[in-house]
Design a protein around this motif. Structure first.
Motif, PDB file in Angstrom:
ATOM      1  N   ASN A  66      40.291  48.105  16.257  1.00  0.00           N
ATOM      2  CA  ASN A  66      40.216  47.373  14.988  1.00  0.00           C
ATOM      3  C   ASN A  66      38.862  46.693  14.770  1.00  0.00           C
ATOM      4  O   ASN A  66      37.838  47.197  15.211  1.00  0.00           O
ATOM      5  N   VAL A  67      38.858  45.536  14.081  1.00  0.00           N
ATOM      6  CA  VAL A  67      37.603  44.892  13.691  1.00  0.00           C
ATOM      7  C   VAL A  67      36.797  44.479  14.919  1.00  0.00           C
ATOM      8  O   VAL A  67      35.567  44.523  14.916  1.00  0.00           O
ATOM      9  N   ARG A  68      37.490  44.081  15.988  1.00  0.00           N
ATOM     10  CA  ARG A  68      36.787  43.697  17.211  1.00  0.00           C
ATOM     11  C   ARG A  68      35.975  44.869  17.754  1.00  0.00           C
ATOM     12  O   ARG A  68      34.827  44.716  18.181  1.00  0.00           O
ATOM     13  N   GLU A  69      36.559  46.064  17.721  1.00  0.00           N
ATOM     14  CA  GLU A  69      35.843  47.256  18.182  1.00  0.00           C
ATOM     15  C   GLU A  69      34.694  47.587  17.240  1.00  0.00           C
ATOM     16  O   GLU A  69      33.601  47.968  17.686  1.00  0.00           O
ATOM     17  N   LEU A  70      34.916  47.431  15.932  1.00  0.00           N
ATOM     18  CA  LEU A  70      33.853  47.698  14.967  1.00  0.00           C
ATOM     19  C   LEU A  70      32.656  46.783  15.212  1.00  0.00           C
ATOM     20  O   LEU A  70      31.497  47.227  15.191  1.00  0.00           O
ATOM     21  N   GLU A  71      32.913  45.500  15.465  1.00  0.00           N
ATOM     22  CA  GLU A  71      31.815  44.570  15.743  1.00  0.00           C
ATOM     23  C   GLU A  71      31.066  44.996  17.003  1.00  0.00           C
ATOM     24  O   GLU A  71      29.834  44.908  17.072  1.00  0.00           O
ATOM     25  N   ASN A  72      31.802  45.463  18.007  1.00  0.00           N
ATOM     26  CA  ASN A  72      31.177  45.916  19.247  1.00  0.00           C
ATOM     27  C   ASN A  72      30.250  47.103  18.988  1.00  0.00           C
ATOM     28  O   ASN A  72      29.118  47.152  19.495  1.00  0.00           O
ATOM     29  N   VAL A  73      30.714  48.057  18.168  1.00  0.00           N
ATOM     30  CA  VAL A  73      29.925  49.261  17.881  1.00  0.00           C
ATOM     31  C   VAL A  73      28.662  48.902  17.098  1.00  0.00           C
ATOM     32  O   VAL A  73      27.559  49.363  17.421  1.00  0.00           O
ATOM     33  N   ILE A  74      28.793  48.066  16.052  1.00  0.00           N
ATOM     34  CA  ILE A  74      27.626  47.666  15.255  1.00  0.00           C
ATOM     35  C   ILE A  74      26.649  46.871  16.116  1.00  0.00           C
ATOM     36  O   ILE A  74      25.420  47.037  16.018  1.00  0.00           O
TER      37      ILE A  74
END
Length: 689
Positions: free
Chosen positions: A585-593
């Motif tokens: 979710n958003v936590r993973e998206l922040e990690n990727v960015i």
């Protein structure tokens, strides 16, 4: 025709005699003077008008008006005392003024006669342009300098209406106002700027017979001044400062007419530029007096004056200061402060102090990014929940932002200025959890702090407590938590005396609590207490339309964290992210960015596909000897089972929502939520059956 007696045959009396004879409106019955050789007496005798040395001899011979032309107050008083009741006495000052005017007129006539022959030569030799119109607004004269400035030959101008020659000319209006206009700026057709002085020509009958203007080409002067002083740059800079200011600013000229406002002023008052510029300073006031006008009159600043402005009667505090140039007031500048904003800032300050003293919620609903339908529903439910004291249960997968919602709910509630305590139920050892939550008394166990210690619930009194991963609590701890929710009191470890607490509980879980109840790992009575206001936070894969605003938000946030200047993400990189299901979710998206930005060059401003780390889809996560998992995830299977169960119960109870909710043991609100979640519509289900 009324009869006039002139007392005094000197310069003033003689002038009056001449004036009255020329006008023919009054009859001069006689003129007197104590000096038998006065010039006016000889003039009167030549005209056949009676004369004498004593005015009393004529006063009662049907005289209507006596003009005292001696200028002596004593004589005036004597005449006024002796006059018949119907006779009007006019003082000598009138005679003096008339004499001066006539003398001036005579002088001017002589000068005009002398200058008639060389007038055109003189006018053509001056550097300034001159144009004259007659009473029909047609051009009667234009000098050579005027030809050069206007760029038009004299023969093409004479006899034409002035507005055909100079469309913006103000000369015609002088024929009505009869008032001169000095140093007016005018832009003519050929692009030149001129300064013009306009003067009406008034005839002997006091009616205008025409008007003329003297004008000077200032185009080069203005351009030179702007180059030398950087006038344009300074003006632009000042306007930019005023327009960019968060303070609401209003500027008026020396007459109190609006000159300038900025966007902040419009935001507070609701008034646009066209409603203020050129209008009186009072135009924005709903209640109170104009501080601009007060400052212009007193030349002194005012501060902290409270008034209401604009159509919505916005409550503001006003500071106004005069603009004084070379000792003259040229206008005033006002700064408006929104009282509600000041109150809000005061509340913010109070809240900031609370943060210093203890832990506090850091996020608001404004920090939750996205406008998809799924997220909008969750936000609306959360905002409703924030306004009630009810317990809130946040449900959703890991990384969806449940803690963010908890912060926002607390900050939106009436408890926002009190403490917000966060507890991760899975991160505290079971042996310590009870004492951490409920506190302990002195000597409750070995190593206990002397004097005892408050638990999280006592610390959060009058505030909120966020219990994350609530499903990780053991059954005994669940029972104790249930007591807190039911009785609004806690008992410290090692204590016997209940402590009353007023705490708003916000719980969160990524576990299916209904399944946990079936497995006997979660108490159903606690579930019903917690599930009064359930809020489902959708995973990122269900709201892909929020992906772009989320990425932009994260770029800005990470720019501040890393000191970078990344502007955007390109289309290929975005499509790669859009094609991914985001199990984290958003936590993973922040990690990727975050990882993408870390490995970018410092000069790069756009995230490209090459910067994105490898994203492994669920169906391709395992290769080699292990076969890929082809079936659905546990959550998907649970959702499918729940949807089937709901469909069956809804049909069984003839689509009666109240009976269906009762049979399933859930609230009617929760049923509505689940029907909407799985898009179970009565008409569709009837048609399908």
């Amino acid at each position: 025709m009324k009869k006039v007696l002139i007392v005094g045959a000197g310069k003033g009396g003689t002038a009056l005699l001449k004036l009255l004879r020329e006008t023919g409106k009054l009859t001069v019955a006689a003129i007197t003077d104590v000096n038998p050789h006065a010039i006016g007496l000889d003039k009167a005798k030549s005209l056949g008008i009676p004369t004498g040395e004593d005015w009393r001899a004529f006063l009662h011979k049907g005289i209507d008006i006596v003009i005292e032309a001696t200028g002596k107050e004593k004589v005036f008083e004597q005449i006024r005392s002796a006059r018949p009741a119907h006779t009007v006495v006019i003082p000598g000052a009138v005679a003096y003024i008339t004499s001066e005017l006539l003398e001036e007129k005579e002088t001017l006539l002589k000068e005009l006669k002398q200058q008639t022959n060389n007038q055109e030569m003189i006018l053509n030799s001056i550097h300034d342009g001159m144009i004259v119109i007659d009473r029909d607004e047609k051009v009667s004269f234009l000098n050579k300098s005027g030809e050069q400035i206007l760029g038009k030959p004299r023969e093409t101008v004479i006899g034409r209406e002035v507005r055909d020659v100079i469309p913006a000319s103000g000369l015609p209006q002088l024929l009505e106002t009869k008032t001169k206009e000095i140093n007016q700026e005018l832009k003519i057709e050929n692009g030149k700027k001129v300064i013009t002085t306009r003067i009406p020509l008034i005839g002997t009958d006091q009616e205008p017979i025409g008007a003329y203007a003297v004008f000077k080409d200032i185009t080069e002067v203005v351009e030179l001044a702007e180059e030398i002083t950087d006038l344009k740059e300074v003006k632009t800079m000042l306007e930019a400062i005023i327009y960019s200011s968060d303070e609401a600013i209003s500027v008026v000229d020396e007459n109190g007419s609006g000159l300038m406002i900025n966007p902040a002023y419009t935001r507070i008052t609701g008034l646009e530029e066209d409603e203020v510029i050129g209008k009186p300073a009072t135009v924005d006031i709903s209640e109170g007096e104009s501080m601009h006008m007060k400052v212009l009159n007193t030349r002194r600043p005012v501060r902290g004056v409270r008034m209401k402005v604009g159509p919505s009667k916005k409550d503001v505090l006003v500071n106004v200061a005069p603009v004084i140039v070379d000792g003259k007031v040229k206008g005033s500048v006002g700064v408006l402060h929104d009282v509600t904003e000041i109150q809000s800032l005061t509340s913010e300050l109070k809240r900031a102090r609370e943060i210093i003293r203890s832990l506090e919620a850091k996020y608001t609903f404004a920090d939750i990014t996205g406008d998809s339908q799924e997220l909008t529903i969750a936000l609306e439910q959360a905002r409703v929940g924030a306004k009630t004291p009810a317990t809130v249960l946040l449900r959703g997968e890991s990384g969806t932002g449940k803690e963010l919602f908890a912060h926002a709910i607390h900050n939106e509630s009436n408890r926002s200025h009190n403490k917000f305590i966060r507890v991760n139920c899975a991160s505290i050892a079971e042996s310590q959890l009870e004492s951490e939550l409920f506190g302990y008394e002195d000597g409750a166990f070995e190593g206990a702090k002397q004097g005892g210690k408050k638990g999280y619930f006592e610390e959060a009194n009058h505030g909120s407590i966020f219990l994350d991963e609530i499903a990780e609590l053991t059954l005994p701890m669940q029972a104790k938590l249930l007591r807190v929710l039911q009785e609004k009191e806690i008992v410290r470890v090692g204590g016997t005396k209940p402590v009353v607490v007023d705490v708003r509980v916000i719980a969160a879980t990524n576990i299916n609590l209904e399944k946990a109840i079936m497995r006997k790992t979660f108490r159903d009575d606690l579930y019903y207490r917690l599930n009064r206001l359930p809020i489902y936070i959708p995973p990122l894969r269900e709201r892909k339309e929020d992906l772009e605003p989320l990425i932009n938000h994260l770029i800005k946030k990470l720019n501040e964290d890393y000191g970078r200047n990344v502007i955007s993400i390109d289309r290929e990189a975005f499509e790669k992210l859009e094609d991914y299901d985001w199990p984290g979710n958003v936590r993973e998206l922040e990690n990727v960015i975050s990882r993408a930005m870390i490995f970018m060059e410092h000069t790069e401003e756009v995230i490209r596909k090459s910067h994105i780390p490898t994203l492994i889809k669920a169906e391709a996560a395992h290769t080699g000897e292990e076969a890929a998992w082809q079936r659905s995830s546990l959550q998907e299977a649970v959702d499918e089972y729940e949807k089937s169960l709901l469909t069956d119960a809804f049909r069984t109870h003839n689509f009666n929502k109240t009976k269906t909710a009762k049979a399933l043991g859930i609230s009617i609100r929760n049923l509505y939520y689940k029907l909407e979640k799985y898009q179970l519509d009565k008409d569709d289900l009837q048609g399908f059956s």
